[in-house]
Motif scaffolding. Sequence first.
Motif, PDB file in Angstrom:
ATOM      1  N   UNK A   1      32.354  33.841  35.193  1.00  0.00           N
ATOM      2  CA  UNK A   1      33.813  34.136  36.238  1.00  0.00           C
ATOM      3  C   UNK A   1      33.564  35.286  37.022  1.00  0.00           C
ATOM      4  N   UNK A   2      33.697  35.399  38.233  1.00  0.00           N
ATOM      5  CA  UNK A   2      33.382  36.435  39.147  1.00  0.00           C
ATOM      6  C   UNK A   2      34.615  37.324  39.501  1.00  0.00           C
ATOM      7  N   UNK A   3      34.558  38.449  39.229  1.00  0.00           N
ATOM      8  CA  UNK A   3      35.916  39.392  39.489  1.00  0.00           C
ATOM      9  C   UNK A   3      35.768  40.356  40.315  1.00  0.00           C
ATOM     10  N   UNK A   4      36.428  40.850  40.821  1.00  0.00           N
ATOM     11  CA  UNK A   4      36.512  42.318  41.551  1.00  0.00           C
ATOM     12  C   UNK A   4      36.572  43.464  40.799  1.00  0.00           C
ATOM     13  N   UNK A   5      35.700  44.588  41.045  1.00  0.00           N
ATOM     14  CA  UNK A   5      35.728  45.709  40.388  1.00  0.00           C
ATOM     15  C   UNK A   5      35.924  47.010  41.307  1.00  0.00           C
ATOM     16  N   UNK A   6      36.913  47.749  40.911  1.00  0.00           N
ATOM     17  CA  UNK A   6      37.058  49.065  41.727  1.00  0.00           C
ATOM     18  C   UNK A   6      36.013  49.823  41.813  1.00  0.00           C
ATOM     19  N   UNK A   7      35.661  50.475  43.125  1.00  0.00           N
ATOM     20  CA  UNK A   7      34.524  51.378  43.284  1.00  0.00           C
ATOM     21  C   UNK A   7      34.855  52.767  42.536  1.00  0.00           C
ATOM     22  N   UNK A   8      33.902  53.655  42.146  1.00  0.00           N
ATOM     23  CA  UNK A   8      33.940  54.850  41.601  1.00  0.00           C
ATOM     24  C   UNK A   8      34.412  55.951  42.563  1.00  0.00           C
ATOM     25  N   UNK A   9      35.212  56.790  42.291  1.00  0.00           N
ATOM     26  CA  UNK A   9      35.634  57.954  43.309  1.00  0.00           C
ATOM     27  C   UNK A   9      34.421  58.675  43.887  1.00  0.00           C
ATOM     28  N   UNK A 123      35.061  36.404  43.894  1.00  0.00           N
ATOM     29  CA  UNK A 123      35.626  37.737  43.849  1.00  0.00           C
ATOM     30  C   UNK A 123      35.997  38.523  45.023  1.00  0.00           C
ATOM     31  N   UNK A 124      36.240  37.585  46.114  1.00  0.00           N
ATOM     32  CA  UNK A 124      36.610  38.067  47.455  1.00  0.00           C
ATOM     33  C   UNK A 124      37.817  37.133  47.936  1.00  0.00           C
ATOM     34  N   UNK A 125      38.525  36.795  46.853  1.00  0.00           N
ATOM     35  CA  UNK A 125      39.565  35.512  47.092  1.00  0.00           C
ATOM     36  C   UNK A 125      40.828  36.191  47.913  1.00  0.00           C
ATOM     37  N   UNK A 126      41.134  37.540  47.729  1.00  0.00           N
ATOM     38  CA  UNK A 126      42.168  38.119  48.469  1.00  0.00           C
ATOM     39  C   UNK A 126      41.827  38.354  49.944  1.00  0.00           C
ATOM     40  N   UNK A 127      40.597  38.581  50.182  1.00  0.00           N
ATOM     41  CA  UNK A 127      40.499  38.539  51.980  1.00  0.00           C
ATOM     42  C   UNK A 127      40.155  37.408  52.563  1.00  0.00           C
ATOM     43  N   UNK A 128      40.025  36.205  51.652  1.00  0.00           N
ATOM     44  CA  UNK A 128      39.563  35.027  51.830  1.00  0.00           C
ATOM     45  C   UNK A 128      41.070  34.546  52.269  1.00  0.00           C
ATOM     46  N   UNK A 129      41.989  34.712  51.370  1.00  0.00           N
ATOM     47  CA  UNK A 129      43.468  34.378  51.568  1.00  0.00           C
ATOM     48  C   UNK A 129      43.674  34.926  52.885  1.00  0.00           C
TER      49      UNK A 129
END
Length: 151
Positions: A1-9, A123-129
């Motif tokens: 499963x591919x998920x998006x992960x937030x970056x470090x500050x 992992x890029x589903x939101x941008x693809x949508x």
Amino acid sequence: MVLWHPPDAPWVNLNTNGAFSASTLEAGEGGLVRGSDGEHLRAFCAPVAASSSFEAELLALIRGLEMAMELSTHIWIELDSAALVSLLSSGHLGSADLRHHMALIRSMTSQRQVRFSHIYREGNRAADFLAGRGVIPLPLNTLIQSLRLGT
């Protein structure tokens, strides 16, 4: 499963995508900027004048960079186009018909800390949508409802 992960500050994450229909010659762009705790800071989707999916990807990246640059000097860009990530990482400007877009991206990122990385489409589903919705614009209330439902 591919998920998006937030970056470090102090990084913000920019995910963009372009959509292009060869049958209708319509194109759209979409993307979102998220912070280190995963919060949505900015999002966009719109039709664009592009002659290929690659050009739609470049136009989406330019629009997303404009938004991300308002928020941070540290921008981690994730794209599901491995070819675009490779081109951006190489320092080359690409084909003649796209060089003006590439030169603009280079100029925009020259005074920032920028990372380019490939992310699988899952992992890029939101941008693809958002890019798909950019091809066929929806009323804002319909778009917001679709985002909430993930459709």
